[in-house]
Design a protein around this motif. Structure first.
Motif, PDB file in Angstrom:
ATOM      1  N   LYS A 107       0.827  -1.213   0.000  1.00 52.43           N
ATOM      2  CA  LYS A 107       0.000   0.000   0.000  1.00 52.43           C
ATOM      3  C   LYS A 107       0.863   1.265   0.000  1.00 52.43           C
ATOM      4  CE  LYS A 107      -3.744  -2.420   2.348  1.00 52.43           C
ATOM      5  NZ  LYS A 107      -4.540  -2.576   3.561  1.00 52.43           N
ATOM      6  N   LEU A 108       1.771   1.360  -0.946  1.00 50.74           N
ATOM      7  CA  LEU A 108       2.698   2.494  -0.993  1.00 50.74           C
ATOM      8  C   LEU A 108       2.000   3.766  -1.451  1.00 50.74           C
ATOM      9  CD1 LEU A 108       5.941   0.882  -2.486  1.00 50.74           C
ATOM     10  CD2 LEU A 108       5.103   0.906  -0.133  1.00 50.74           C
ATOM     11  N   CYS A 109       2.453   4.894  -0.904  1.00 51.40           N
ATOM     12  CA  CYS A 109       1.865   6.194  -1.264  1.00 51.40           C
ATOM     13  C   CYS A 109       2.305   6.646  -2.653  1.00 51.40           C
ATOM     14  CB  CYS A 109       2.255   7.256  -0.241  1.00 51.40           C
ATOM     15  SG  CYS A 109       1.594   6.962   1.419  1.00 51.40           S
ATOM     16  N   LYS A 110       3.445   6.162  -3.124  1.00 52.86           N
ATOM     17  CA  LYS A 110       3.890   6.518  -4.475  1.00 52.86           C
ATOM     18  C   LYS A 110       4.601   5.316  -5.088  1.00 52.86           C
ATOM     19  CE  LYS A 110       8.392   8.545  -3.220  1.00 52.86           C
ATOM     20  NZ  LYS A 110       9.231   9.754  -3.253  1.00 52.86           N
ATOM     21  N   PRO A 111       4.617   5.212  -6.419  1.00 56.72           N
ATOM     22  CA  PRO A 111       5.258   4.056  -7.061  1.00 56.72           C
ATOM     23  C   PRO A 111       6.776   4.116  -6.974  1.00 56.72           C
ATOM     24  CG  PRO A 111       4.513   5.634  -8.712  1.00 56.72           C
ATOM     25  CD  PRO A 111       4.004   6.132  -7.398  1.00 56.72           C
ATOM     26  N   PHE A 112       7.411   2.970  -7.123  1.00 61.78           N
ATOM     27  CA  PHE A 112       8.874   2.905  -7.069  1.00 61.78           C
ATOM     28  C   PHE A 112       9.522   3.694  -8.207  1.00 61.78           C
ATOM     29  CE2 PHE A 112       8.114  -1.220  -4.702  1.00 61.78           C
ATOM     30  CZ  PHE A 112       8.592  -0.740  -3.489  1.00 61.78           C
ATOM     31  N   SER A 113       8.791   3.889  -9.291  1.00 63.60           N
ATOM     32  CA  SER A 113       9.358   4.639 -10.422  1.00 63.60           C
ATOM     33  C   SER A 113       9.680   6.082 -10.036  1.00 63.60           C
ATOM     34  CB  SER A 113       8.388   4.630 -11.606  1.00 63.60           C
ATOM     35  OG  SER A 113       7.145   5.197 -11.226  1.00 63.60           O
ATOM     36  N   GLU A 114       9.042   6.574  -8.962  1.00 62.35           N
ATOM     37  CA  GLU A 114       9.298   7.940  -8.493  1.00 62.35           C
ATOM     38  C   GLU A 114      10.250   7.966  -7.294  1.00 62.35           C
ATOM     39  OE1 GLU A 114       5.570   9.798  -7.608  1.00 62.35           O
ATOM     40  OE2 GLU A 114       4.670   9.187  -9.525  1.00 62.35           O
TER      41      GLU A 114
END
Length: 408
Positions: free
Chosen positions: A168-175
């Motif tokens: 449930k991450l607040c932002k994707p790993f790409s960022e």
């Protein structure tokens, strides 16, 4: 009772082992808040310049001044004996108060106090992993954690969206930046660190996250039958923590964390003050270096040094922090502290025991090492669930106090 890195809690004035001792010895109880914490605001704000007055040795001077003032105000005669109590950082302060002001403090009970300042505290997670083995009686939980970590690292490389969704991450790993990734791995490990540190305790004002969450219940979740892969079981534990702390997603942003710790107004999260003390006195950084197989060496010492610099300024580099820890150890004596009438109490499940006195060197500095208990367990109100060894430890502390109070 000595205050630490948080507000003074009035519940300690009516509950806890020290209250039970006080009733037996007909003692007066006083709880003093630590400068810069709670409502004790000695400066206009928490700017780095104003934090220069925040240190353990200045807190000890506050305690000495307070005792002297109370002796005068309450007209306490020389036969009245002051006993210092403290747990965790205040456990260290209790021993150091007896060391630095022996004419004011007659004896001390130092619970779970880390007396050795150490910058790279890699032993912390070593104890966490050993505690998982000790409490579950085997390797299965640790093996599943190792497998989960391997799966998480692999999936982030191959199918990152799976981990983004499950955790449930607040932002994707790409960022994510390199420091964001270190923060992500550190946050997963910290879930287990907190679980172990406060395992099965009977805390006053216990953190609601860990009600009904113990090493055994979480390890059962991770090792239980079912088709879910190991990483998903760890993600489920993480989801429980998020839910209990009213978080909708896992914010692993390094910049968000640093910006929070840069806030200088009173009333912000008190983590800024404690972080300053770690950067200027103790270190105590719980790095991944000691348990690479279980948590990966993904939050090493430079991750924590960078935080000091990003929050307080470039001068707080590794040399500065290492020198500060050396100074602290020279000033107080570290594990070679030369003091009398102090009882040191630690639990085998508590990671902080790795920096404390756990063996008795002299008769008037006894060490009580309680197998199976976590952080500050001996300080909390007694419970029907207490182990016989914990019950015995509280009795032993009372016996030491009784013999010391009767000494001139």
């Amino acid at each position: 009772m000595i205050g630490g890195e948080g507000p003074a809690d009035p519940r300690w004035m009516v509950r806890g082992a020290w209250i039970e001792y006080a009733q037996k010895f007909k003692a007066l109880c006083i709880n003093l808040e630590h400068r810069y914490y709670g409502e004790s605001h000695p400066t206009e704000d928490l700017s780095t310049k104003n934090l220069q007055y925040l240190s353990s040795y200045q807190a000890l001077a506050d305690l000495a001044n307070f005792i002297t003032s109370m002796n005068m105000e309450l007209r306490l005669n020389k036969d009245i004996k002051w006993i210092a109590f403290g747990g965790s950082y205040p456990g260290s302060l209790a021993a150091w108060l007896r060391l630095k002001y022996p004419h004011l403090v007659h004896a001390a009970v130092s619970s779970s106090g880390p007396l050795l300042a150490k910058v790279n505290f890699m032993e912390y997670f070593e104890v966490v992993v050993n505690a998982l083995r000790e409490k579950t009686g085997g390797e299965e939980c640790v093996e599943q954690l190792k497998l989960a970590h391997y799966q998480i690292v692999t999936l982030i490389r191959t199918n990152p969206e799976i981990i983004e969704k499950e955790f449930k991450l607040c932002k994707p790993f790409s960022e994510a930046t390199t420091n964001d990734m270190k923060n992500f791995y550190n946050s997963i490990a910290d879930d287990f660190a907190d679980l172990v540190q406060y395992n099965e305790d009977n805390r006053i004002g216990a953190d609601k996250r860990y009600l009904n969450l113990t090493i055994n219940t979480v390890c059962n979740m991770i090792t239980g039958e079912g088709s879910d892969p190991a990483y998903k079981k760890v993600a489920n534990f993480n989801s429980i923590i998020l839910e209990k702390t009213n978080q909708t997603c896992l914010d692993y942003s390094y910049d968000n964390m640093i910006n929070e710790l840069r806030k200088v107004s009173w009333g912000s999260d008190e983590a800024r003050q404690w972080t300053y003390q770690t950067c200027t006195e103790f270190g105590f950084y719980q790095t991944s270096s000691g348990e690479v197989e279980v948590f990966g060496n993904l939050f090493p010492i430079n991750f924590f040094i960078k935080q000091c610099q990003d929050i307080f300024g470039n001068k707080f580099d590794q040399n500065f922090i290492t020198s500060a820890a050396h100074w602290t150890n020279a000033y107080y004596g570290a594990l070679g502290i030369s003091v009398s009438r102090v009882v040191f109490v630690h639990g085998s499940v508590d990671p902080w025991h790795a920096l404390g006195v756990t063996t008795t060197e002299t008769n008037d500095t006894p060490a009580i090492y309680i197998h199976g208990t976590a952080h500050c367990a001996n300080m909390y109100p007694s419970s029907d669930k207490d182990s016989s060894e914990l019950v015995e430890a509280r009795v032993e502390i009372e016996q030491y106090l009784s013999s010391w109070i009767n000494l001139p």
